[in-house]
Design an enzyme around this catalytic site. Structure first.
Site, PDB file in Angstrom:
ATOM      1  N   LYS A 278       5.136 -16.233   1.327  1.00  0.00           N
ATOM      2  CA  LYS A 278       4.248 -16.986   2.219  1.00  0.00           C
ATOM      3  C   LYS A 278       4.902 -18.322   2.567  1.00  0.00           C
ATOM      4  O   LYS A 278       5.627 -18.883   1.754  1.00  0.00           O
ATOM      5  CB  LYS A 278       2.927 -17.298   1.504  1.00  0.00           C
ATOM      6  CG  LYS A 278       1.967 -16.135   1.367  1.00  0.00           C
ATOM      7  CD  LYS A 278       0.689 -16.611   0.681  1.00  0.00           C
ATOM      8  CE  LYS A 278      -0.263 -15.456   0.398  1.00  0.00           C
ATOM      9  NZ  LYS A 278      -0.847 -14.866   1.598  1.00  0.00           N
ATOM     10  N   ARG A 352      -4.700  -4.963  -2.017  1.00  0.00           N
ATOM     11  CA  ARG A 352      -5.149  -3.584  -1.818  1.00  0.00           C
ATOM     12  C   ARG A 352      -4.422  -2.623  -2.758  1.00  0.00           C
ATOM     13  O   ARG A 352      -4.943  -1.567  -3.100  1.00  0.00           O
ATOM     14  CB  ARG A 352      -4.953  -3.178  -0.348  1.00  0.00           C
ATOM     15  CG  ARG A 352      -3.546  -3.306   0.139  1.00  0.00           C
ATOM     16  CD  ARG A 352      -3.437  -3.286   1.670  1.00  0.00           C
ATOM     17  NE  ARG A 352      -3.901  -4.534   2.259  1.00  0.00           N
ATOM     18  CZ  ARG A 352      -4.013  -4.749   3.560  1.00  0.00           C
ATOM     19  NH1 ARG A 352      -3.711  -3.803   4.428  1.00  0.00           N
ATOM     20  NH2 ARG A 352      -4.428  -5.912   4.010  1.00  0.00           N
TER      21      ARG A 352
HETATM   22  N1  BES Z   1      -4.527 -13.298  -0.701  1.00  0.00           N
HETATM   23  C1  BES Z   1      -4.202 -12.995   0.623  1.00  0.00           C
HETATM   24  C2  BES Z   1      -5.368 -13.122   1.594  1.00  0.00           C
HETATM   25  C3  BES Z   1      -5.942 -14.504   1.767  1.00  0.00           C
HETATM   26  C4  BES Z   1      -5.577 -15.266   2.848  1.00  0.00           C
HETATM   27  C5  BES Z   1      -6.888 -15.003   0.909  1.00  0.00           C
HETATM   28  C6  BES Z   1      -6.123 -16.512   3.042  1.00  0.00           C
HETATM   29  C7  BES Z   1      -7.441 -16.256   1.087  1.00  0.00           C
HETATM   30  C8  BES Z   1      -7.059 -17.007   2.160  1.00  0.00           C
HETATM   31  C9  BES Z   1      -3.693 -11.557   0.731  1.00  0.00           C
HETATM   32  O1  BES Z   1      -3.036 -11.056  -0.363  1.00  0.00           O
HETATM   33  C10 BES Z   1      -2.729 -11.524   1.878  1.00  0.00           C
HETATM   34  O2  BES Z   1      -1.734 -12.183   1.796  1.00  0.00           O
HETATM   35  N2  BES Z   1      -3.077 -10.762   2.908  1.00  0.00           N
HETATM   36  C11 BES Z   1      -2.254 -10.652   4.060  1.00  0.00           C
HETATM   37  C12 BES Z   1      -2.287  -9.212   4.480  1.00  0.00           C
HETATM   38  C13 BES Z   1      -1.305  -8.872   5.561  1.00  0.00           C
HETATM   39  C14 BES Z   1       0.098  -8.974   5.032  1.00  0.00           C
HETATM   40  C15 BES Z   1      -1.610  -7.486   6.047  1.00  0.00           C
HETATM   41  C16 BES Z   1      -2.840 -11.553   5.146  1.00  0.00           C
HETATM   42  O3  BES Z   1      -4.035 -11.699   5.228  1.00  0.00           O
HETATM   43  O4  BES Z   1      -2.051 -12.106   5.904  1.00  0.00           O
HETATM   44 ZN    ZN Z   2      -0.964 -11.526  -0.420  1.00  0.00          ZN
END
Ligand code: BES
Ligand code: ZN
Ligand code: ZN
Length: 497
Positions: A278, A352
């Site tokens: 990230k 997931r």
């Molecule tokens: N933990 C994150 C989602 C999240 C984002 C929680 C902002 C709280 C605040 C999750 O694991 C994630 O990174 N999801 C990705 C999924 C994508 C790669 C399909 C996302 O939301 O960008």
């Molecule tokens: Zn994530």
């Protein structure tokens, strides 16, 4: 905070402060509020002068100079009476507790507000008042070495009328204590940083909160997870120096043969994104990526304390998602516990993956229903905003029940459709499916992915709490940071059964 109930004349209660709730439609004459008779002469002039309008969460302290009564009267607004429900009362009470705390008052009195059309009974009002007061005083300061020792409200005398019996008042207080403690437990776990909360310490917390209760907690280590073929979970966990753990909490409040309700909570103790790293801004608050797991732990604790007549199983897959020489990679194929294979397109869609195995494991307990909570997608925050969870699943009835419980608890949750044709986007060339599909409808695609691991005969709901799990700014009854979202909703749901 200790609560004492008294059925006395409010004007005669000797205390540093007396909290009085007013509706915005209370006129200066205060007709229809006979319980305020003795205080009218202090309050009415302020209403007449327009100093106080009863606006929801408005506060005005008065110095009535009564020799044998309260030193201060603190007026707190409830807004319009016809709109005032349990949440409205709870938030106003939270505001009142904060006002008392700011004044450094340790002992205060409070006049319980009257029942409205939207709150069914006097004990519901009392519980909302007592929950709000406790939530309002929550702050996370355990890590401040020189935290100024703020005086906390120690004791609250609640002035009640005949509608509330002593037994019901006591029950309302006990319930409020349990719910407040559960929410605070979740908030503490979420707010603690990831160098302190990682799978092993989270599992130790689960064990310690089960001690002396009817909760049986089992912790699967990596070897045990391998034995159960939890390949999706293990894939995510393998990149961290902190080994993953799967926490299983069982509570039996009903007959042994009764099928349990399974609660599954995502507990990524830190989500760096893994090798699909990230950016810094996106990583900043990722210690909160275990909010679903924290909520499940807190609900288990509350269910046992309330002696709810249900059987529950809580499954909390806990892992840290890190980039490392041993981390799982984009392109890897993981074999999940269900036997289905998953091509990893993005290591940041890790929630997931651990939930796929969490759901499969929960199913071994032959649950009557399954509810999972997860900070799963940023897309859900885009869709519904930061203060609302997404509800997806295979049972409209369960979705509806949870939505209603959320309304009652003041935790908003809204349904999103699981359109099966959207699953097309998850088709893989090499495995059964991919962990990431097209960008649009990301929350729904997350839900559709999870659906692949759920037996269609079991009513199941997925709650995407990525938005409401953390508050950027303080709310009426929660400071900025971990909110404990889902705890009150689920307790409300379980209590309604
Ligand atoms: N933990 C994150 C989602 C999240 C984002 C929680 C902002 C709280 C605040 C999750 O694991 C994630 O990174 N999801 C990705 C999924 C994508 C790669 C399909 C996302 O939301 O960008
Ligand atoms: Zn994530
Ligand atoms: Zn995550």
């Amino acid at each position: 905070m200790k609560a004492v109930f008294k059925g006395v004349n409010a004007a005669e209660v000797k205390s540093e402060a007396l909290v009085v709730f007013l509706f915005s439609d209370d006129k200066a004459a205060l007709s229809g509020r006979p319980e305020l008779d003795g205080l009218k002469k202090y309050i009415s002039p302020r209403l007449k002068a327009g100093d106080f309008k009863g606006k929801h969460l408005g506060v005005l302290p008065l110095f009535p100079q009564i020799s044998e009564g309260p030193d201060r009267i603190i007026l707190v607004g409830l807004g319009e009476k016809k709109d005032c429900d349990g949440v409205c009362i709870r938030q106003a009470s939270s505001k009142a507790a904060k006002a008392l705390q700011d004044l450094g008052i340790e002992k205060a009195a409070l006049l319980i507000p009257p029942v409205t059309n939207k709150v069914d009974a006097a004990e519901t009002v009392a519980e909302a008042v007592l929950l709000g007061a406790r939530l309002g005083m929550y702050s996370f300061d355990e890590l401040k070495s020189n935290s100024e020792k703020k005086k906390k409200l120690q004791s609250l005398t609640l002035i009640k009328n005949g509608a509330l019996s002593a037994a019901k008042a006591k029950a309302a207080d006990s319930a409020a204590i349990v719910v407040a403690e559960a929410i605070q437990t979740a908030r503490d776990l979420i707010n603690r940083p990831a160098n302190m909360v990682y799978p092993e310490t989270l599992a130790a917390e689960a064990k310690s909160m089960s001690r002396g209760t009817k909760i049986k907690t089992t912790v699967l280590d990596i070897a045990a997870a391998k034995k159960r073929n939890m390949g999706a979970f293990l894939g995510v966990a393998q990149g961290s120096v902190h080994p993953g753990r799967v926490i299983i909490m069982e509570y039996k409040g009903a007959a042994a043969g009764k099928k349990p309700i399974a609660l599954i909570g995502k507990a990524i103790t830190f989500d760096s994104g893994g090798l699909s790293l990230k950016p810094n801004d996106g990583m900043m608050h990722m210690k909160t990526d275990m909010s679903g797991g924290a909520a499940v732990m807190a609900v288990m604790k509350a269910a046992a304390a309330l002696e709810l007549k249900v059987n529950l199983v809580g499954v909390i897959p806990a892992a840290e998602n890190m980039p490392d020489g041993n981390a799982y990679r984009p392109g890897d194929v993981l074999k999940s516990m269900s036997g289905k294979t998953i091509e990893v397109m993005n290591t940041d869609a890790e929630g997931r993956l651990i939930l796929a195995d969490g759901l499969a494991l929960a199913q071994q307990y032959k649950p009557a229903r399954m509810i999972d909570l997860a900070t799963l997608t940023g897309a859900c925050v885009v869709a519904l905003g930061a203060k609302c969870a997404g509800l997806m699943g295979n049972s409209d009835e369960l979705i509806n029940d949870l939505k209603k419980a959320g309304e009652k608890a003041g935790e908003r949750a809204w349904p999103l459709p699981l359109y099966d044709d959207y699953f097309e986007g998850l088709k893989s060339e090499v495995a059964d499916f991919k962990n990431v599909g097209p960008r649009y409808g990301g929350a729904i695609i997350g839900g559709l992915f999870l659906k692949q691991f759920v037996d269609a005969k079991i009513p199941w709901v997925h709650m995407d709490i990525a938005g409401p799990a953390r508050a950027e700014k303080a709310d009426a009854d929660s400071p900025a940071g971990g909110t404990g979202f889902g705890v009150h909703l689920l307790i409300t749901y379980l209590r309604s059964l």
